[in-house]
Enzyme design. Sequence first.
Site, PDB file in Angstrom:
ATOM      1  N   ILE A 151      25.277  21.470  48.052  1.00 50.40           N
ATOM      2  CA  ILE A 151      24.805  22.648  48.770  1.00 50.40           C
ATOM      3  C   ILE A 151      25.969  23.387  49.413  1.00 50.40           C
ATOM      4  O   ILE A 151      26.080  24.602  49.329  1.00 50.40           O
ATOM      5  CB  ILE A 151      23.760  22.246  49.828  1.00 50.40           C
ATOM      6  CG1 ILE A 151      22.548  21.582  49.142  1.00 50.40           C
ATOM      7  CG2 ILE A 151      23.316  23.458  50.627  1.00 50.40           C
ATOM      8  CD1 ILE A 151      21.518  21.056  50.110  1.00 50.40           C
ATOM      9  N   GLY A 154      31.324  18.145  57.723  1.00 54.20           N
ATOM     10  CA  GLY A 154      30.987  17.313  56.583  1.00 54.20           C
ATOM     11  C   GLY A 154      30.541  18.119  55.384  1.00 54.20           C
ATOM     12  O   GLY A 154      30.596  19.353  55.375  1.00 54.20           O
ATOM     13  N   GLU A 155      30.088  17.412  54.361  1.00 52.16           N
ATOM     14  CA  GLU A 155      29.640  18.007  53.110  1.00 52.16           C
ATOM     15  C   GLU A 155      28.158  17.734  52.929  1.00 52.16           C
ATOM     16  O   GLU A 155      27.685  16.632  53.202  1.00 52.16           O
ATOM     17  CB  GLU A 155      30.451  17.422  51.948  1.00 52.16           C
ATOM     18  CG  GLU A 155      30.081  17.984  50.596  1.00 52.16           C
ATOM     19  CD  GLU A 155      30.905  17.353  49.486  1.00 52.16           C
ATOM     20  OE1 GLU A 155      31.919  17.934  49.100  1.00 52.16           O
ATOM     21  OE2 GLU A 155      30.521  16.261  49.034  1.00 52.16           O
ATOM     22  N   ASP A 179      27.901  23.332  66.752  1.00 54.41           N
ATOM     23  CA  ASP A 179      28.246  24.059  65.524  1.00 54.41           C
ATOM     24  C   ASP A 179      27.062  24.909  65.074  1.00 54.41           C
ATOM     25  O   ASP A 179      26.715  24.942  63.898  1.00 54.41           O
ATOM     26  CB  ASP A 179      28.656  23.076  64.423  1.00 54.41           C
ATOM     27  CG  ASP A 179      29.416  23.765  63.288  1.00 54.41           C
ATOM     28  OD1 ASP A 179      29.875  24.898  63.494  1.00 54.41           O
ATOM     29  OD2 ASP A 179      29.537  23.168  62.205  1.00 54.41           O
ATOM     30  N   ASN A 201      24.755  36.587  27.278  1.00 56.95           N
ATOM     31  CA  ASN A 201      23.825  37.495  27.923  1.00 56.95           C
ATOM     32  C   ASN A 201      23.920  37.353  29.421  1.00 56.95           C
ATOM     33  O   ASN A 201      23.868  36.254  29.948  1.00 56.95           O
ATOM     34  CB  ASN A 201      22.392  37.195  27.472  1.00 56.95           C
ATOM     35  CG  ASN A 201      22.232  37.406  25.980  1.00 56.95           C
ATOM     36  OD1 ASN A 201      22.776  38.356  25.432  1.00 56.95           O
ATOM     37  ND2 ASN A 201      21.494  36.506  25.332  1.00 56.95           N
ATOM     38  N   LYS A 231      44.904  21.220  41.236  1.00 64.32           N
ATOM     39  CA  LYS A 231      44.195  21.217  42.513  1.00 64.32           C
ATOM     40  C   LYS A 231      42.741  21.576  42.238  1.00 64.32           C
ATOM     41  O   LYS A 231      42.418  22.702  41.896  1.00 64.32           O
ATOM     42  CB  LYS A 231      44.814  22.202  43.501  1.00 64.32           C
ATOM     43  CG  LYS A 231      44.084  22.201  44.845  1.00 64.32           C
ATOM     44  CD  LYS A 231      44.689  23.184  45.825  1.00 64.32           C
ATOM     45  CE  LYS A 231      43.952  23.125  47.155  1.00 64.32           C
ATOM     46  NZ  LYS A 231      44.495  24.084  48.135  1.00 64.32           N
TER      47      LYS A 231
END
Length: 1024
Positions: free
Chosen positions: A366, A372-373, A484, A654, A719
């Site tokens: 997401i 964090g992730e 946050d 397309n 990278k």
Amino acid sequence: MATLDLCNNEHLNETESADEEDDQLQTPIKTVVTLKFKENPDSTSPIQVFQLNIGSNIIGRGSPSFLNDIKISRRHAEIIVSAEVGNVTFNQLGQNHSTLYRKDQTPIKMVRGISNQLLDDDLISLYDGSIPFSIHIERDNQFMSVCEGNFILTQDAADTNYHINSPTKTITTTSTTTTTTETLIKNIDNNNNNNNNNNNNNNNNNNNNNNNNNNNNNNNNNNNNNNNNNNNNNNNNNNNNNNNSILSKRSRDNENNHNHQYIHHDKTPLTLQQQQQLQNQQQLHQQQQQQLQYEQLQQLQQLQQHQQQQQHQQQQQQQQQQQQQQQQQQQQQQFKKHKRENTPVIVEDSLKLNIQENELLFIKKIGSGACGEVCQYEWKGTPVAVKTIFKSLLRKDKKEEFEKEVSILKCLRHPNVVLFMGTCLLNGNLAIITEYLNRGSLRDVLTTMNKSELSLSVKVKMLIDVAQGMNYLHTYSPPIIHRDLKSLNLLVDNNFNVKVSDFGLSRFISGGIGSSAKTFCGTLSWIAPEVFNGSGYTTKVDVYSFGIVLWEILTHKQPSGNISATSLGHPELPSNCPQSFSDLIKECCNRNPDQRPNFSQILLKLKLMYNQINNNNNNNKIDSSSFHNNNNNCSYNNSNDNNGILVTGGVGGNVSGNVESNNNNNNNTLNGAGNVIILNEIKDFTIQPNEITNIKTIIVKDSYSILEGQYKGKLVSIKQINGSINDFEMKQLGVLASIKSPLAVRFIGVVFNTDEYAIISEHVGNNGSLLTLMQNHSNQLNWSNTIDLAIQITQSIQYLHKHQPPILHRNITSDCFLLSSLNNNSNQNNNNNNNNNNNNNNNNNNNNNNNKKNDGGDDNGENTNTTTTTTTTTTTATNITNELNINEIKIKVHDFGLSRFNTQENEESLKEIKGNFLYSPPELLSLNTYSNKSDIYSLSIVLYELFETCLTKTYKKPYHEVTLDFDFQIIHKTSKLNLRPTISNNMPNEISKILQQGWFSDSVLRPSLDTIIKELLICKKNLC
């Protein structure tokens, strides 16, 4: 136990055998110790084997040669292999403590001053998070046999300590078929029958046998001897177990006993004189035996005293070690009060994790934030959101606090707070599992939906949801501070209900709302001004962030830079913004936190707005120009959209969906592949994933990974960046592809898809960066080679600024300048030629399919390392050796991941603070602008590091003397307090002048790069 092999039975009873027994020699145990290292924890990873020598072995960076981790010091530990007894001990020498892992035991932390004995199959991790190596110990089980005189003595290795310390040896006889143990007993003859009886009793206590001096008592004596033998056997067994007994020496056999009898072999009675002589001999023999027993008793007492002294010394050492450990703990506790540790948390089994990793099925990524992730998973058929917490934000001393937080999160129940479902250990990292909402974040909704699609009533209702959720958190016991709060952390369901999320890392304050916490977990544009000056976090910090969210919902824009530092203290409001919304934004973003409302007061105002809108039936959709002056019908080439499809050249396939601009695009796809952006500038440099071979992972970070691989037979640096690439970044890569200079790392191509992309660049080698040079070889720097390096560094930035269009680096640090040399380039070219020969067929096939692609070569014949991160140079830091001549070093600038072009269309992105805060120019905080003079400020900080290292022969980080809670607070001190690094008093005046001019507060007064180069040349002439 020791065993005796008889070489000559006839000499068994001779006294020489007993005397020689104490002189038996033992051969040392042969010990072979090997260490086995693995590059990766998987089973297929190759193993490096290193055999230790007898004696001291230093383990550290370069010892063994393949051990090159920068976190390991050169004298990290010492392993001692004993030649005498085969013991293997481990002594910690370096700062990063090692950890000993042993089967069925808890891990043991190695500390300096305490030796730890190693066993076979032990595992040792040289620092937290490193891959442990294994220890394998092979020993000969027994000493070698030594034949001395009339017998062979063999001892088991298990009895080594006992037999070395004991004044005498345990002796047993062996036969060819079976080994039996018989106790050899000393015989003492007495003078008369009365003495015989007394001596028999005494000898029973002392494990000795007595023989009577007449025929009538021979039978009794034999019985006594047998009984005594049995007693001796039992006592010997006990003595062997306790390792403390004094074992009797071998004495005369029965043959001597017959000579001591009062009757000759021919049955003739002895005369009185003969009997008197015989009695005298027996008395003398008895005295000798008593003297021998006395000496043995003294030896036993001395041995016991020696053992007691050793125990006393060991107790003293243990007490000293405990005192040292207590002192270290006190020092660590004092240190933690002044500076927070950055060591990653060790997730132990004792953490109460209620979801197993194998229960989660990955769906998609997401996004990622400051803490964090976030990814979408499926858990037991239900879609869930899983946030993996960055290790750098968790600390070892926070385990109990985290468990307390989890226990409270499980109790949170509110319709506007995301449901917490549990915790999990995911790929070795701690993860928080929550419910998943289909529309994603509020930022996604504002980006993908037109302003006209959301009515004012719906927007106010969404704001009420946010305020209700935050009010619930702030009034909870204990209060929960989000830290946050932003549109990315507000999730929306299908009915546009909003829920507060991503507060998994928030901390609980035990002292009430007036207390504050100092854990930084925010995003720059949403951070309240008091956080920058070190005041910490209160609930009013979340109120400030809510004011920015309110502005986001009304304008559909995303804030940039440090808004709190502007003259208004809040984002610029549209002229036609409703007065009630304008007033609320100003109240929430007030510079004084005490004058900001709480969420209960905010709710009252929002509900009043909502009722007024509904009562007046004012459900009109917000006009597209209500908060923007932009025209929605912009051409594709002027689009700055980050999510849509931008096609400027011929594209196969397309294109589905509508193509729009100005942040109003939907998530369109190309052939179902997600967001795809293809520009004429980059299409010739697009590389297919299967064209990269022999990929090797160097290091993995939270938002990117560094790899190495082969592209068309040449070594390249890769990278890999998490997240999709937008049109402006793709256009930037197209310009970077035109850079061809020996002063800059060359861009080769890009591999990308909807979720991530990878930048392919030339490979510089393993010489490290300017930072690693200063850290490891400061003693080799002198004014001549230091000024040469400074000139090269300045010239590399000058090349970027003179490029068309001009390129601003925006991330200049001492770690973004890679080192190369002519010798290394020649060797790499030879290797590349060999690789090209081996891969001709593959290259031909690739060329047929990719005629327009860059061949990945270097016009200068150099093969250099790309790299865009600090971590790449850290992994190669240990490879800098004396073979690299500092006087022949060539500098290559890299890390253009944050670079921007100085063009009008990039005006907004230039206002964002990028890069390392310690090198960031002060105008980013005060003026929110960035120019080529901003790069000069960062360059001056790098030059300061280089010159100070040359002068002091020691590297120190800029502002090392300043105490900060967070690195970003240095911007406040440099901007508001005009703080600058401290220059040493004995620094040459010419150098000090260059540095001070380069970091003027007024960027206009800073010198040009041409001027800096001229002044450096003058310094070299004067100083060298």
